[in-house]
Scaffold this motif. Structure first.
Motif, PDB file in Angstrom:
ATOM      1  N   ARG A  86     -22.710  -6.151 -21.827  1.00 18.93           N
ATOM      2  CA  ARG A  86     -23.012  -4.834 -21.265  1.00 18.93           C
ATOM      3  C   ARG A  86     -24.003  -4.047 -22.128  1.00 18.93           C
ATOM      4  N   GLU A 146     -23.378  -4.328  -8.998  1.00 13.40           N
ATOM      5  CA  GLU A 146     -22.301  -5.295  -8.755  1.00 13.40           C
ATOM      6  C   GLU A 146     -22.096  -5.532  -7.265  1.00 13.40           C
ATOM      7  N   GLU A 196     -13.122 -12.243 -10.235  1.00 13.05           N
ATOM      8  CA  GLU A 196     -13.782 -11.537 -11.331  1.00 13.05           C
ATOM      9  C   GLU A 196     -14.733 -10.465 -10.792  1.00 13.05           C
ATOM     10  N   GLN A 197     -15.332 -10.745  -9.644  1.00 11.58           N
ATOM     11  CA  GLN A 197     -16.269  -9.783  -9.078  1.00 11.58           C
ATOM     12  C   GLN A 197     -15.543  -8.551  -8.552  1.00 11.58           C
ATOM     13  N   ALA A 208     -15.024  -6.529 -11.506  1.00  9.55           N
ATOM     14  CA  ALA A 208     -16.280  -5.928 -11.978  1.00  9.55           C
ATOM     15  C   ALA A 208     -16.644  -4.688 -11.172  1.00  9.55           C
ATOM     16  N   GLU A 262     -15.237  -1.521 -12.608  1.00 13.00           N
ATOM     17  CA  GLU A 262     -15.730  -1.067 -13.899  1.00 13.00           C
ATOM     18  C   GLU A 262     -16.788   0.028 -13.710  1.00 13.00           C
TER      19      GLU A 262
END
Length: 327
Positions: free
Chosen positions: A240, A269, A314-315, A318, A321
Protein backbone atom coordinates in the motif's frame (compact mmCIF):
# COMPACT_ATOMS: atom_id res chain seq x y z
CA UNK A 1 -17.67 -25.16 -33.41
CA UNK A 2 -14.69 -27.51 -33.12
CA UNK A 3 -11.15 -26.20 -32.80
CA UNK A 4 -10.20 -27.07 -36.38
CA UNK A 5 -13.10 -24.94 -37.65
CA UNK A 6 -12.17 -21.75 -35.85
CA UNK A 7 -12.10 -18.76 -38.25
CA UNK A 8 -8.54 -17.76 -37.31
CA UNK A 9 -7.34 -21.08 -38.76
CA UNK A 10 -7.81 -19.46 -42.17
CA UNK A 11 -5.08 -16.91 -41.48
CA UNK A 12 -2.25 -18.65 -43.31
CA UNK A 13 0.87 -16.69 -44.36
CA UNK A 14 -0.36 -16.58 -47.97
CA UNK A 15 -3.78 -15.30 -46.91
CA UNK A 16 -2.22 -12.63 -44.69
CA UNK A 17 0.09 -11.40 -47.45
CA UNK A 18 -2.75 -11.40 -49.99
CA UNK A 19 -4.80 -9.24 -47.63
CA UNK A 20 -1.97 -6.75 -47.17
CA UNK A 21 -1.25 -6.65 -50.91
CA UNK A 22 -4.92 -5.92 -51.56
CA UNK A 23 -4.15 -2.50 -50.07
CA UNK A 24 -1.45 -1.79 -52.65
CA UNK A 25 1.65 -3.00 -50.81
CA UNK A 26 4.13 -5.62 -52.04
CA UNK A 27 5.12 -8.15 -49.40
CA UNK A 28 8.60 -9.68 -49.31
CA UNK A 29 7.30 -13.00 -47.90
CA UNK A 30 8.52 -12.34 -44.36
CA UNK A 31 5.76 -12.73 -41.78
CA UNK A 32 6.15 -12.84 -38.02
CA UNK A 33 3.33 -13.67 -35.61
CA UNK A 34 3.19 -11.22 -32.72
CA UNK A 35 1.85 -11.83 -29.24
CA UNK A 36 -1.93 -11.35 -29.31
CA UNK A 37 -4.84 -13.46 -28.14
CA UNK A 38 -8.02 -11.47 -28.71
CA UNK A 39 -7.10 -10.64 -32.30
CA UNK A 40 -4.30 -11.85 -34.58
CA UNK A 41 -1.38 -9.52 -35.21
CA UNK A 42 1.51 -9.99 -37.63
CA UNK A 43 4.62 -8.13 -38.70
CA UNK A 44 4.72 -8.15 -42.50
CA UNK A 45 7.84 -7.43 -44.52
CA UNK A 46 7.30 -4.89 -47.30
CA UNK A 47 9.54 -4.66 -50.35
CA UNK A 48 11.87 -1.63 -50.26
CA UNK A 49 10.14 -0.23 -47.19
CA UNK A 50 9.75 -0.68 -43.45
CA UNK A 51 7.64 -3.64 -42.25
CA UNK A 52 3.99 -3.08 -41.40
CA UNK A 53 1.87 -4.47 -38.58
CA UNK A 54 -1.34 -6.14 -39.74
CA UNK A 55 -4.12 -6.60 -37.16
CA UNK A 56 -6.93 -9.02 -38.02
CA UNK A 57 -9.97 -8.53 -35.82
CA UNK A 58 -11.74 -11.36 -34.05
CA UNK A 59 -15.01 -12.02 -35.91
CA UNK A 60 -18.10 -10.97 -33.98
CA UNK A 61 -16.44 -8.99 -31.21
CA UNK A 62 -16.79 -5.43 -32.47
CA UNK A 63 -19.00 -3.92 -35.15
CA UNK A 64 -17.39 -1.96 -37.97
CA UNK A 65 -18.68 1.24 -36.38
CA UNK A 66 -17.05 0.37 -33.05
CA UNK A 67 -13.69 -0.40 -34.66
CA UNK A 68 -13.76 2.76 -36.75
CA UNK A 69 -14.64 4.80 -33.67
CA UNK A 70 -11.55 3.43 -31.93
CA UNK A 71 -9.44 4.34 -34.97
CA UNK A 72 -10.89 7.84 -35.01
CA UNK A 73 -10.02 8.25 -31.33
CA UNK A 74 -6.41 7.20 -32.06
CA UNK A 75 -6.17 9.67 -34.91
CA UNK A 76 -7.74 12.41 -32.79
CA UNK A 77 -5.08 11.83 -30.14
CA UNK A 78 -2.36 11.95 -32.79
CA UNK A 79 -3.77 15.23 -34.11
CA UNK A 80 -3.11 16.62 -30.63
CA UNK A 81 0.46 15.29 -30.83
CA UNK A 82 0.02 12.48 -28.33
CA UNK A 83 2.42 9.55 -28.86
CA UNK A 84 -0.15 6.96 -29.93
CA UNK A 85 0.44 4.31 -32.60
CA UNK A 86 -2.53 4.89 -34.90
CA UNK A 87 -3.71 2.89 -37.94
CA UNK A 88 -2.68 3.87 -41.45
CA UNK A 89 -5.20 5.90 -43.41
CA UNK A 90 -5.61 5.17 -47.13
CA UNK A 91 -6.15 7.75 -49.87
CA UNK A 92 -9.91 7.52 -49.36
CA UNK A 93 -9.70 8.14 -45.61
CA UNK A 94 -10.37 4.50 -44.62
CA UNK A 95 -8.61 2.71 -41.78
CA UNK A 96 -10.62 -0.52 -41.63
CA UNK A 97 -10.29 -2.95 -44.53
CA UNK A 98 -12.03 -6.18 -45.55
CA UNK A 99 -10.56 -9.26 -47.18
CA UNK A 100 -11.78 -12.84 -47.41
CA UNK A 101 -14.35 -12.43 -44.67
CA UNK A 102 -11.95 -10.75 -42.25
CA UNK A 103 -11.57 -7.17 -41.13
CA UNK A 104 -8.08 -5.81 -40.66
CA UNK A 105 -6.07 -2.64 -40.12
CA UNK A 106 -2.46 -1.75 -40.88
CA UNK A 107 -0.09 0.05 -38.53
CA UNK A 108 3.46 1.36 -38.75
CA UNK A 109 5.98 -0.73 -36.88
CA UNK A 110 7.24 0.98 -33.73
CA UNK A 111 10.02 -0.32 -31.51
CA UNK A 112 10.50 0.21 -27.81
CA UNK A 113 10.83 -1.54 -24.48
CA UNK A 114 8.58 -2.11 -21.50
CA UNK A 115 8.26 0.87 -19.14
CA UNK A 116 10.06 0.86 -15.80
CA UNK A 117 7.51 2.03 -13.28
CA UNK A 118 10.00 1.81 -10.41
CA UNK A 119 11.31 5.21 -11.47
CA UNK A 120 9.23 8.12 -10.21
CA UNK A 121 10.13 10.26 -13.22
CA UNK A 122 8.60 7.67 -15.55
CA UNK A 123 5.37 7.67 -13.57
CA UNK A 124 5.31 11.46 -13.67
CA UNK A 125 5.69 11.31 -17.47
CA UNK A 126 2.93 8.69 -17.72
CA UNK A 127 0.68 10.87 -15.60
CA UNK A 128 1.18 13.79 -17.97
CA UNK A 129 0.38 11.59 -20.96
CA UNK A 130 -2.80 10.24 -19.39
CA UNK A 131 -3.86 13.71 -18.31
CA UNK A 132 -3.54 14.89 -21.90
CA UNK A 133 -5.38 11.81 -23.18
CA UNK A 134 -8.26 12.23 -20.74
CA UNK A 135 -8.56 15.93 -21.41
CA UNK A 136 -9.30 14.99 -25.02
CA UNK A 137 -11.33 11.93 -24.05
CA UNK A 138 -13.63 14.06 -21.90
CA UNK A 139 -14.59 16.44 -24.71
CA UNK A 140 -17.24 14.09 -26.10
CA UNK A 141 -18.43 10.51 -25.58
CA UNK A 142 -18.09 7.42 -27.67
CA UNK A 143 -21.28 6.79 -29.62
CA UNK A 144 -20.77 3.14 -30.58
CA UNK A 145 -18.29 1.73 -28.08
CA UNK A 146 -19.65 0.49 -24.72
CA UNK A 147 -19.16 1.40 -21.09
CA UNK A 148 -17.07 -0.50 -18.61
CA UNK A 149 -19.92 -1.24 -16.24
CA UNK A 150 -21.27 -3.71 -13.72
CA UNK A 151 -23.61 -5.40 -16.20
CA UNK A 152 -21.10 -6.20 -18.95
CA UNK A 153 -17.98 -6.87 -16.89
CA UNK A 154 -19.68 -8.18 -13.76
CA UNK A 155 -23.10 -9.76 -14.04
CA UNK A 156 -22.66 -11.09 -17.59
CA UNK A 157 -19.29 -12.59 -16.63
CA UNK A 158 -20.73 -14.38 -13.60
CA UNK A 159 -23.55 -15.73 -15.74
CA UNK A 160 -21.16 -17.22 -18.30
CA UNK A 161 -19.03 -18.91 -15.65
CA UNK A 162 -21.82 -20.19 -13.41
CA UNK A 163 -23.93 -21.61 -16.24
CA UNK A 164 -21.30 -23.17 -18.46
CA UNK A 165 -17.88 -23.57 -16.88
CA UNK A 166 -17.41 -23.85 -13.15
CA UNK A 167 -17.43 -27.45 -11.82
CA UNK A 168 -20.43 -28.41 -9.65
CA UNK A 169 -18.22 -28.76 -6.55
CA UNK A 170 -17.33 -25.06 -6.70
CA UNK A 171 -20.54 -23.60 -8.07
CA UNK A 172 -22.36 -22.87 -4.79
CA UNK A 173 -19.35 -21.09 -3.29
CA UNK A 174 -18.82 -19.15 -6.49
CA UNK A 175 -22.44 -18.00 -6.67
CA UNK A 176 -22.53 -16.99 -3.00
CA UNK A 177 -19.29 -15.01 -3.28
CA UNK A 178 -20.14 -13.31 -6.53
CA UNK A 179 -23.61 -12.36 -5.26
CA UNK A 180 -22.00 -10.58 -2.29
CA UNK A 181 -19.29 -9.09 -4.50
CA UNK A 182 -21.69 -7.73 -7.12
CA UNK A 183 -23.89 -6.21 -4.42
CA UNK A 184 -20.88 -4.43 -2.88
CA UNK A 185 -19.73 -3.18 -6.28
CA UNK A 186 -23.21 -1.91 -7.07
CA UNK A 187 -23.39 0.02 -3.80
CA UNK A 188 -19.97 1.62 -4.27
CA UNK A 189 -20.63 2.60 -7.88
CA UNK A 190 -24.01 4.03 -6.97
CA UNK A 191 -22.51 6.14 -4.19
CA UNK A 192 -19.54 7.28 -6.27
CA UNK A 193 -21.56 8.25 -9.36
CA UNK A 194 -18.35 8.35 -11.45
CA UNK A 195 -17.87 10.43 -14.56
CA UNK A 196 -17.42 8.28 -17.67
CA UNK A 197 -15.04 9.50 -20.37
CA UNK A 198 -13.24 7.99 -23.35
CA UNK A 199 -10.20 6.07 -22.05
CA UNK A 200 -7.53 3.70 -23.34
CA UNK A 201 -9.20 0.97 -21.31
CA UNK A 202 -6.29 -1.48 -20.98
CA UNK A 203 -3.37 0.71 -19.96
CA UNK A 204 -0.92 -1.82 -18.55
CA UNK A 205 2.81 -2.14 -19.21
CA UNK A 206 2.29 -4.47 -22.17
CA UNK A 207 0.47 -1.71 -24.06
CA UNK A 208 3.13 0.93 -23.47
CA UNK A 209 6.33 1.16 -25.53
CA UNK A 210 9.12 3.24 -24.03
CA UNK A 211 11.40 4.76 -26.64
CA UNK A 212 13.18 8.07 -27.12
CA UNK A 213 12.84 8.59 -23.35
CA UNK A 214 9.05 8.73 -23.64
CA UNK A 215 6.02 6.40 -23.55
CA UNK A 216 4.05 5.49 -26.66
CA UNK A 217 0.58 3.97 -26.30
CA UNK A 218 -0.43 1.02 -28.45
CA UNK A 219 -3.51 -1.18 -28.84
CA UNK A 220 -6.63 0.82 -28.00
CA UNK A 221 -8.75 -2.23 -28.84
CA UNK A 222 -10.37 -2.03 -25.38
CA UNK A 223 -11.06 1.71 -25.52
CA UNK A 224 -14.47 2.48 -24.02
CA UNK A 225 -16.31 4.82 -21.69
CA UNK A 226 -14.98 4.41 -18.15
CA UNK A 227 -13.86 6.38 -15.10
CA UNK A 228 -10.47 8.04 -15.62
CA UNK A 229 -8.85 5.92 -12.91
CA UNK A 230 -9.27 2.85 -15.16
CA UNK A 231 -6.17 4.02 -17.05
CA UNK A 232 -4.21 4.57 -13.84
CA UNK A 233 -4.73 1.70 -11.44
CA UNK A 234 -3.01 -0.99 -13.52
CA UNK A 235 0.29 0.91 -13.23
CA UNK A 236 0.28 0.51 -9.43
CA UNK A 237 2.00 -2.41 -7.73
CA UNK A 238 3.43 -3.57 -4.43
CA UNK A 239 2.38 -2.79 -0.90
CA UNK A 240 0.00 0.00 0.00
CA UNK A 241 2.75 2.49 0.89
CA UNK A 242 4.44 1.90 -2.45
CA UNK A 243 1.18 2.27 -4.35
CA UNK A 244 0.46 5.55 -2.59
CA UNK A 245 3.88 6.84 -3.63
CA UNK A 246 3.40 5.67 -7.22
CA UNK A 247 -0.03 7.26 -7.32
CA UNK A 248 1.33 10.57 -6.06
CA UNK A 249 3.83 10.71 -8.95
CA UNK A 250 1.21 9.84 -11.57
CA UNK A 251 -1.37 12.32 -10.32
CA UNK A 252 1.19 15.13 -10.01
CA UNK A 253 1.84 14.83 -13.75
CA UNK A 254 -1.81 14.15 -14.55
CA UNK A 255 -3.07 17.31 -12.88
CA UNK A 256 -0.83 19.46 -15.07
CA UNK A 257 -3.27 18.75 -17.92
CA UNK A 258 -6.53 17.43 -16.44
CA UNK A 259 -8.05 17.49 -12.96
CA UNK A 260 -8.13 14.10 -11.28
CA UNK A 261 -11.05 13.49 -8.95
CA UNK A 262 -9.73 11.94 -5.69
CA UNK A 263 -13.14 10.31 -5.20
CA UNK A 264 -12.26 7.90 -8.00
CA UNK A 265 -9.65 6.24 -5.79
CA UNK A 266 -12.56 4.40 -4.18
CA UNK A 267 -13.12 2.76 -7.56
CA UNK A 268 -9.72 1.08 -7.87
CA UNK A 269 -10.76 -2.11 -6.08
CA UNK A 270 -14.11 -2.01 -7.89
CA UNK A 271 -12.36 -1.97 -11.25
CA UNK A 272 -9.91 -4.64 -10.11
CA UNK A 273 -12.86 -6.85 -9.12
CA UNK A 274 -14.56 -6.35 -12.47
CA UNK A 275 -11.34 -7.18 -14.31
CA UNK A 276 -11.00 -10.42 -12.35
CA UNK A 277 -14.57 -11.49 -13.15
CA UNK A 278 -14.25 -10.43 -16.77
CA UNK A 279 -10.92 -12.23 -17.27
CA UNK A 280 -12.37 -15.61 -16.29
CA UNK A 281 -15.38 -15.09 -18.54
CA UNK A 282 -13.11 -13.92 -21.38
CA UNK A 283 -11.17 -17.19 -21.20
CA UNK A 284 -14.41 -19.15 -21.11
CA UNK A 285 -15.87 -17.33 -24.11
CA UNK A 286 -12.70 -17.90 -26.13
CA UNK A 287 -12.18 -21.56 -25.27
CA UNK A 288 -13.12 -22.71 -28.79
CA UNK A 289 -10.10 -20.78 -30.13
CA UNK A 290 -7.19 -23.30 -30.21
CA UNK A 291 -4.79 -20.62 -28.99
CA UNK A 292 -6.52 -20.42 -25.62
CA UNK A 293 -6.31 -24.05 -24.42
CA UNK A 294 -2.71 -24.03 -25.63
CA UNK A 295 -1.58 -20.88 -23.80
CA UNK A 296 -3.97 -20.99 -20.82
CA UNK A 297 -3.91 -24.71 -20.06
CA UNK A 298 -4.25 -23.94 -16.33
CA UNK A 299 -7.73 -22.49 -16.85
CA UNK A 300 -10.83 -24.53 -15.94
CA UNK A 301 -8.92 -26.90 -13.67
CA UNK A 302 -9.89 -27.64 -10.04
CA UNK A 303 -6.77 -25.77 -8.89
CA UNK A 304 -7.74 -22.70 -10.92
CA UNK A 305 -11.27 -22.55 -9.51
CA UNK A 306 -10.03 -23.03 -5.96
CA UNK A 307 -7.57 -20.16 -6.35
CA UNK A 308 -10.15 -17.99 -8.12
CA UNK A 309 -12.64 -18.39 -5.28
CA UNK A 310 -9.90 -17.48 -2.79
CA UNK A 311 -9.11 -14.35 -4.86
CA UNK A 312 -12.78 -13.36 -4.79
CA UNK A 313 -12.87 -13.72 -0.99
CA UNK A 314 -9.78 -11.52 -0.73
CA UNK A 315 -11.32 -8.99 -3.09
CA UNK A 316 -14.44 -8.68 -0.97
CA UNK A 317 -12.16 -7.92 1.98
CA UNK A 318 -10.18 -5.39 -0.09
CA UNK A 319 -13.38 -3.50 -0.91
CA UNK A 320 -13.89 -2.91 2.81
CA UNK A 321 -10.45 -1.33 3.24
CA UNK A 322 -9.95 2.44 3.01
CA UNK A 323 -8.98 3.53 -0.52
CA UNK A 324 -5.48 4.65 -1.48
CA UNK A 325 -4.66 8.22 -0.60
CA UNK A 326 -2.88 11.01 -2.42
CA UNK A 327 0.10 11.95 -0.26
Amino acid sequence: MSNDQHPFQSLTPNFIMDAVESRGFRCDCRTLTLNSYENRVYQIGIEESEPLIAKFYRPGRWSDAQIIEEHEFCLELCDHELPVVAPLVDSGGATLFHYGGFRFALYPRRGGHAPEFDHGDNLLIMGRLLGRLHRIGATRPFVHRPRLDLDTFGRASVEVISENFIPPDYRDNYLALTTDLLQSLDEILDAAAPRYIRVHGDCHAGNILWRDAAPHLVDLDDARMAPAVQDIWMMLSGKRSRQNAQLAEIIEGYNEFFDFSPGELRLIEVLRSLRMLHFSAWLARRWDDPTFPHHFSWFNTPRYWGEHILELREQIAALREPPLQLV
